[in-house]
Design an enzyme around this catalytic site. Structure first.
Site, short mmCIF file in Angstrom:
data_model
loop_
_atom_site.label_atom_id
_atom_site.label_comp_id
_atom_site.label_asym_id
_atom_site.label_seq_id
_atom_site.Cartn_x
_atom_site.Cartn_y
_atom_site.Cartn_z
N GLU A 401 38.79 -18.71 9.08
CA GLU A 401 38.58 -19.29 10.20
C GLU A 401 39.98 -20.11 10.83
OE1 GLU A 401 34.71 -18.21 8.93
OE2 GLU A 401 36.37 -19.61 7.96
N HIS A 470 23.62 -22.23 9.97
CA HIS A 470 23.76 -21.30 10.81
C HIS A 470 22.99 -21.59 12.03
CE1 HIS A 470 24.83 -19.47 6.97
NE2 HIS A 470 25.53 -18.30 7.65
#
Length: 667
Positions: A401, A470
């Site tokens: 990321e 998540h």
């Protein structure tokens, strides 16, 4: 194994005139920083980080590179700024917080930027410049410009995750980047020997499949030779090189550091390695007259004294300018814009259509992230784009990321329009530095001369089975950052138009989608031109109360309003769509038209949620219009469980919204 060239003879093969020029430039950096240190007690607020002892590295690197090549420097980067052409007066004025500084007093010592000179800037976040440099290299490679980007870090940054992600990203894509580790033996106040097991940090290059070389960083000619070879390799498409320039830190970590942690023996050993007296002795040995060196030193001192006098006479920045250049001024929609055809499609396809439209009309648009290329993304939103536009413009990345977001920053600074996907909003937290400390700052620091027109596509929120890693809703965190745009489309038409608006906006923008919405269908108006960012939408009008929401919860609010209507309670539903910028006029209209009763609903947990911002604005600006306190309905302050039955207990739903609305109307 990485090569070693630590014992290179000083200025081997260097002509006397070239060696004298090295000395002049290195001495200029040294004496400039001595002026900075002397001024810091009275005229410089905060810390300055000086590169005394490391001057040979930027001098040698600059000589090896071409005029258009770029550099991203570490925070100890005054020497790099000087070598890349930042005028001494403007640089010192910046360090002294003067209006005439290269960044108008906004950067200070450790964050100077001058992209117009190829000096992408210093970076005071250790290791963060590496991913940005990969983006600069990515833009150069795609443009076929032949440019190389050099990025300098300290030895301590070799232990940063962002560094490793950037090294791997550059190697995988064979980017024209030269990584230089300025190893001065100290990672701030800790010896590098205590934080790394390798004698030569360049050996780490082996793990990424790139060449590594350790060299004498106190010899400008050794640096020049090494950087020349690395740059040639980068330009011919062979990819990056990692150079470890072994050097010495003569000055403290920062100007107020008393170096209590450093032994007298270590300081003495450092002075013995000082590159300036070493090069001066070599010049004298090779026949340069002492009088010539003395005259040179006198001239540089005189010039710097004049610069100091000039800088101290400069005015401070205007206080009224402190809030300027956070984001671009909104652009009105051009006259004559006409909408295109209407088609019914699912939400995911609306996203796909928006990306296709921008890839078709903007050659600088890139789409990349984890699995977005051949596979089309985990949610299918990029399906078919790689085959249509090619793997240079639509491609997969490593699971990194920091490299994804950081490269997007660098590419955007260089004129690209990257659209990067982070699968889950939670995963942005791994690399939030690149949005908060990097992308959001560039326009402000450069006073609007550069921007970062990148788009981050992500999705958030709970769905059955999604665990606490998540399922978080993080919009309030992102909206807290000045310089970021944040939008949350709730239906296919918005997914299309808002993404196109984001890609065309000149500032960094996060578009938050939702896994729960990808299969929902709706009519989408395909646009000939992208709309501007901003604007809420009334989904329903009613005078009993206003329900304000965004994203998937706006749809739940609509269904709740239908239930309320059956009870003769007519509610307005305002879908905010864009949280940054926030549509205050639409909020005021909702409050006024609903009798001053407002219910704010969102999926994120209540404490610190964006609903608190909405409620506070209403209280501050519209208090006389309220007939009851603004109410919030949100998820309690709990983590999100995976089990659907537990999720249902926490997250607002149609029934809980109806109940809250009833209670508000009856107050």
């Amino acid at each position: 194994m990485a090569e070693r060239a630590v014992g290179t003879d000083l200025a081997a093969g260097t002509e006397p005139a070239a060696a004298l020029e090295h000395y002049r430039r290195m001495l200029t950096i040294r004496l400039f920083e001595e002026r900075c240190l002397a001024l810091s007690a009275e005229f410089i607020a905060g810390s300055i980080h000086l590169c005394g002892g490391q001057e040979a590295i930027p001098v040698g690197a600059r000589e090896a590179l071409e005029l258009g090549d770029r550099v991203v420097a570490t925070y100890r980067g005054h020497g790099w700024a000087i070598e890349w052409g930042v005028p001494l007066t403007e640089l010192l004025a910046e360090i002294c917080h003067r209006a005439g500084g290269v960044n108008g007093g906004r950067a200070g010592s450790a964050y100077v930027m001058a992209p117009e000179l190829g000096f992408i800037g210093e970076n005071s976040i250790v290791g963060a410049g590496i991913p940005i440099a990969t983006g600069v290299g990515l833009a150069a490679k795609l443009a076929g410009s032949g440019r190389v980007c050099v990025v300098s870090i300290g030895d301590g940054a070799m232990n940063q995750g962002a560094t490793h992600e950037g090294l791997n990203f550059a190697a995988v894509r064979a980017l024209p980047v030269v990584f230089i580790v300025e190893n001065n033996d100290w990672s701030e106040m800790t010896p590098i020997a205590q934080t790394a097991r390798l004698n030569d940090l360049s050996e780490r290059a082996n793990a990424y499949g790139m060449p590594g070389l350790s060299l004498d960083g106190n010899d400008p000619d050794a640096v020049r030779v090494a950087v020349t070879r690395a740059a040639e390799r980068a330009r011919n498409g062979s990819g990056p090189t990692l150079l470890e320039a072994k050097t010495v830190r003569l000055m403290a970590h920062y100007n107020r550091d008393i170096e209590h942690y450093r032994s007298a023996e270590d300081k003495t050993a450092g002075k013995e390695r000082d590159p300036l007296p070493r090069l001066r002795a070599k010049l004298l040995q090779d026949g340069t007259p002492e009088s010539e060196l003395a005259a040179l030193e006198t001239r540089i001192n005189r010039e710097l004294d004049e610069i100091v006098e000039h800088v101290l006479a400069m005015p401070a920045p205007l206080p009224a300018s402190a809030g300027d250049h956070v984001v671009a001024m909104p652009a009105p929609r051009a006259a004559g814009d006409t909408p295109g055809e209407r088609h019914e499609m699912p939400y995911w396809q609306a996203v796909n259509s928006a990306l296709r439209a921008e890839l078709s009309t903007r050659a600088e648009t890139l789409v990349y992230g984890e699995d977005v290329g051949f596979a089309g993304g985990i949610f299918g939103c990029t399906r078919g784009l790689q085959s249509e536009f090619g793997p240079e413009r639509v491609f997969d990345t490593p699971i990194s990321e920091s490299a994804i977001l950081g490269s997007a920053v660098g590419a955007a600074i260089e004129g690209m329009r990257p659209v990067v996907e982070i699968m889950w909003g939670d995963f942005m937290l791994v690399a939030l530095d690149q949005l908060i400390n990097q992308a959001a700052n560039v326009r402000y620091i450069t006073r609007g001369t550069r921007s970062v027109p990148l788009v981050v596509r992500t999705q958030q929120g709970a769905t059955p089975g999604s665990c606490a890693q998540h399922s978080q809703s993080l919009e309030a965190l992102l909206c807290h950052i000045p310089g970021l745009r944040v939008g949350i489309p709730s239906r296919p038409d918005d997914a299309y138009s808002m993404l196109r608006a984001a890609i065309n906006d000149p500032d960094p923008t996060v578009v938050i989608e939702a896994r729960s919405l990808y299969a929902t269908r709706g009519e989408v108006q395909l646009l000939d031109t992208a709309p501007p960012i901003g604007g809420a939408a009334f989904r329903r009008r009613g005078g009993a109360l206003a329900i304000i929401s965004w994203g998937p919860m706006a749809l739940v609010a609509e269904r709740a309003a239908e239930s309320l209507a059956a009870e003769q309670i007519e509610a307005s539903v305002l879908d905010l769509r864009w949280l940054a910028p926030l549509d205050d006029e639409a909020i005021a209209e909702a409050v006024d038209s609903a009798g001053g009763r407002v219910l704010v609903v969102h999926e994120a947990n209540a404490t610190g949620g964006f609903g608190a911002e909405v409620a506070a604005r209403i209280g501050e600006r519209l208090f006389p219009s309220l007939t009851a306190p603004v109410q919030r309905l949100a998820t309690p302050d709990a983590r999100i469980p995976a089990a659907p039955i537990l999720q249902a207990e926490l997250i607002p739903n149609r029934e809980s919204i109806v109940a809250a609305a009833r209670g508000l109307v009856r107050t």
